[in-house]
Design an enzyme around this catalytic site. Structure first.
Site, PDB file in Angstrom:
ATOM      1  N   ASP A 120       0.833  -1.190   0.000  1.00 59.14           N
ATOM      2  CA  ASP A 120       0.000   0.000   0.000  1.00 59.14           C
ATOM      3  C   ASP A 120       0.877   1.252   0.000  1.00 59.14           C
ATOM      4  O   ASP A 120       1.884   1.324   0.699  1.00 59.14           O
ATOM      5  CB  ASP A 120      -0.886  -0.018   1.251  1.00 59.14           C
ATOM      6  CG  ASP A 120      -1.849   1.142   1.303  1.00 59.14           C
ATOM      7  OD1 ASP A 120      -2.688   1.257   0.396  1.00 59.14           O
ATOM      8  OD2 ASP A 120      -1.759   1.946   2.262  1.00 59.14           O
ATOM      9  N   GLU A 143      14.872 -15.402  -0.456  1.00 56.21           N
ATOM     10  CA  GLU A 143      15.324 -16.491   0.409  1.00 56.21           C
ATOM     11  C   GLU A 143      14.280 -17.611   0.487  1.00 56.21           C
ATOM     12  O   GLU A 143      14.611 -18.735   0.855  1.00 56.21           O
ATOM     13  CB  GLU A 143      15.592 -15.981   1.822  1.00 56.21           C
ATOM     14  CG  GLU A 143      16.753 -15.006   1.944  1.00 56.21           C
ATOM     15  CD  GLU A 143      16.849 -14.445   3.352  1.00 56.21           C
ATOM     16  OE1 GLU A 143      16.188 -15.005   4.268  1.00 56.21           O
ATOM     17  OE2 GLU A 143      17.559 -13.441   3.540  1.00 56.21           O
TER      18      GLU A 143
END
Length: 560
Positions: free
Chosen positions: A226, A275
């Site tokens: 956002d 990751e």
């Protein structure tokens, strides 16, 4: 009766689809769920996570790839959850963390991915950091995590600068200090209940890296960010030097939006995301002056996608559409990111209503317009959008052809912008009315305890029940379009279209053996028959070598 959770399907093949589909985000169709308005499982009139979970099979059958959930975090709800009090908790109105976990697991079992909202520009004024900052007073380390400043004027009675809130009025609110005296001011680009974080403070970055890992460990497949163009403010918080600043948004780089410093944050976040297995993604809500500046957010080491607001705001006009399509593809190609296409969301008037009105009224309007015209154009615009290279977003209910509810009584409105004297028009409630699932019953199947915003009479005839299996219905058009899109090799991912010669007012392009033609005029046009018709948003007439395409109609052909 409340809907009971459906049994989770056998997960084996669906999980493989979720975990192994390479670069899924480059052509994904992502469905936005506004949780409070999607499905209510406990009859309190408010949608919730369990309600979403019970309806996941519907979304699988619709044919979407992922579900984006608007905020469901613990919040005082000053701005419908975009004022977060605890980023690691579910608000009780929506359920619990266990409900979130069950929803993610069921979605994965159905082959759907889950994207959650992240709100990093600001917190709630009930966030523990902000409450501590107020209590500790000027000069405290806690205040450094937000933008606290002394006021101007003889007694500090004027705001620190001339910035205006997106919701209207000054972007600053003065606090009363612990000793009862008028004190410093704090920055809030939105409502006063949404103080902006100071992203220059290292604790803010540390906190959000931890929040990312919390939800990634929960199994979410990505984040919609956002106000991704916010967060970093120009050094010194300089005056803008003008009033009516909202009119400048989208035209200029502002000292509080689209600052280059945001990109260092996203490069850090991308390293965290990479990751994790399963191709998790970031999607930017970035309002920028140009699509070229939007492309900065999706460079290879930053975010994966950015909303294409330039496309959302384009009129139903062939020339304008072709221009924005070309600019979008040209801007995304150098950074290797997919274009995105979107027609509606929780902040703008639904496109079935926008297209029912004359061009030039903006993306928040309060006029019903010509309902039949709006729906015809909305259906055609959907087929055009789904034919373009890249990823597409569908806002809940648009697959039902829902119009905006433009006649909500003032006393039921809840958009915070509506209650402020200036700023946004404040009519976002019209696109947030709970969607209808059944022809009859309490709140048309939304839940058995009414709905938090009143639904119009006749809503049931637009419901999922009413449109399912109905030839020519908008719901069946979406289902068929998404199925064809998935099964047609020339659709989905890509970075270019081949424009075809066409009459004025007609958009026509080729992608391999696939051809899309959209007639944006008010008259039928005769066109070459480009092959076998795959799908059309309206009734077309064909001869051996020609097709008559009605006004405001899109057709898909294939030569294969």
């Amino acid at each position: 009766m409340s809907q009971q959770p459906s049994a989770a399907p056998a997960p084996t093949s669906a999980v493989a689809t979720v975990s192994e589909r390479h670069d899924w985000w480059r052509d994904a169709v992502i469905y936005q769920v506004y949780p409070r308005s999607f499905a209510d499982s406990n009859g309190d009139g408010m949608g919730d996570l369990e309600g979403v979970r019970t309806r996941l099979p519907y979304l699988r059958d619709l044919g979407v790839d992922a579900v984006w959930l608007s905020p469901f975090y613990a919040s005082p709800q000053a701005d419908a959850g975009y004022d977060v009090a605890d980023y690691r908790a579910v608000d009780p109105m929506f359920g619990t963390l266990l409900d979130a976990d069950a929803l993610i697991r069921d979605a994965h079992a159905l082959g759907l991915r889950i994207i959650v909202d992240l709100v990093p520009n600001h917190s709630s004024d009930q966030y523990e950091w902000f409450k501590r900052a107020l209590a500790e007073g000027p000069g405290s380390p806690s205040r450094d995590r937000y933008h606290f400043r002394p006021g101007k004027g003889k007694n500090g009675e004027l705001p620190p600068n001339d910035w205006e809130s997106i919701f209207g009025g000054p972007a600053w609110t003065r606090v009363t200090e612990p000793d009862g005296t008028p004190g410093e001011w704090y920055l809030h680009l939105f409502a006063p209940e949404q103080p902006d974080f100071n992203w220059e403070h290292p604790a803010v970055g540390d906190e959000f890296r931890s929040i990312l890992r919390f939800w990634l460990d929960m199994g979410v497949d990505g984040f919609r960010i956002d106000v991704a163009h916010g967060m970093v403010k120009a050094e010194g918080l300089p005056d803008l030097g003008s009033h009516e600043q909202l009119k400048l948004l989208g035209n200029d780089v502002m000292p509080f939006f689209d600052q280059d410093g945001v990109h260092a944050i996203y490069r850090q976040w991308r390293r965290i995301l990479d990751e994790y297995s399963g191709e998790r993604i970031f999607v930017a809500e970035a309002w920028t002056p140009t699509v070229e500046r939007t492309a900065n957010y999706v460079r290879p080491d930053e975010l994966h996608q950015a909303f294409n607001f330039q496309y959302l705001g384009t009129h139903w006009d062939a020339g304008e559409l072709r221009t924005v399509i070309d600019r979008t593809l040209d801007a995304m190609r150098p950074v290797g990111a997919p274009a995105t296409w979107v027609l509606s969301n929780h902040d703008v008037t639904r496109h079935a209503t926008r297209f029912a009105n004359p061009a030039g009224l903006g993306t928040q309007i309060r006029l019903a317009g010509d309902r039949a015209l709006g729906l015809r154009r909305a259906r055609a615009a959907t087929l055009l959008m789904l034919a373009l290279p890249g990823s597409a977003y569908v806002y809940q209910g648009e697959e039902l052809g829902l119009p905006d509810v433009v006649d909500l009584p003032d006393e039921v409105r809840q958009d915070p912008a509506y209650f402020r004297g200036a700023g946004q028009d404040g009519f976002r409630d019209g696109c947030r009315v709970p969607i209808p699932w059944t022809r009859e019953g309490s709140s048309y199947g939304f839940g058995d305890g009414g709905s938090w915003l009143p639904q119009p009479a006749g809503w049931g005839e637009l419901s999922v029940e009413a449109q399912t299996g109905e030839p020519g219905s908008t719901l069946e058009l979406y289902r068929e379009a998404l199925a064809v899109r998935r099964s047609t090799a020339d659709l989905g991912a890509g970075d270019a279209v081949e424009w075809l010669r066409a009459p004025e007012g007609v958009v026509a392009f080729r992608r391999g053996d696939f051809v899309c033609v959209a007639n944006t005029t008010g008259e039928s046009v005769a066109l070459p028959a480009y092959g076998r018709v795959l799908l059309a948003s309206g009734e077309i007439t064909e001869t051996a070598d020609e097709a008559k395409v009605p006004a405001d109609t899109t057709v898909w052909w294939t030569r294969a």
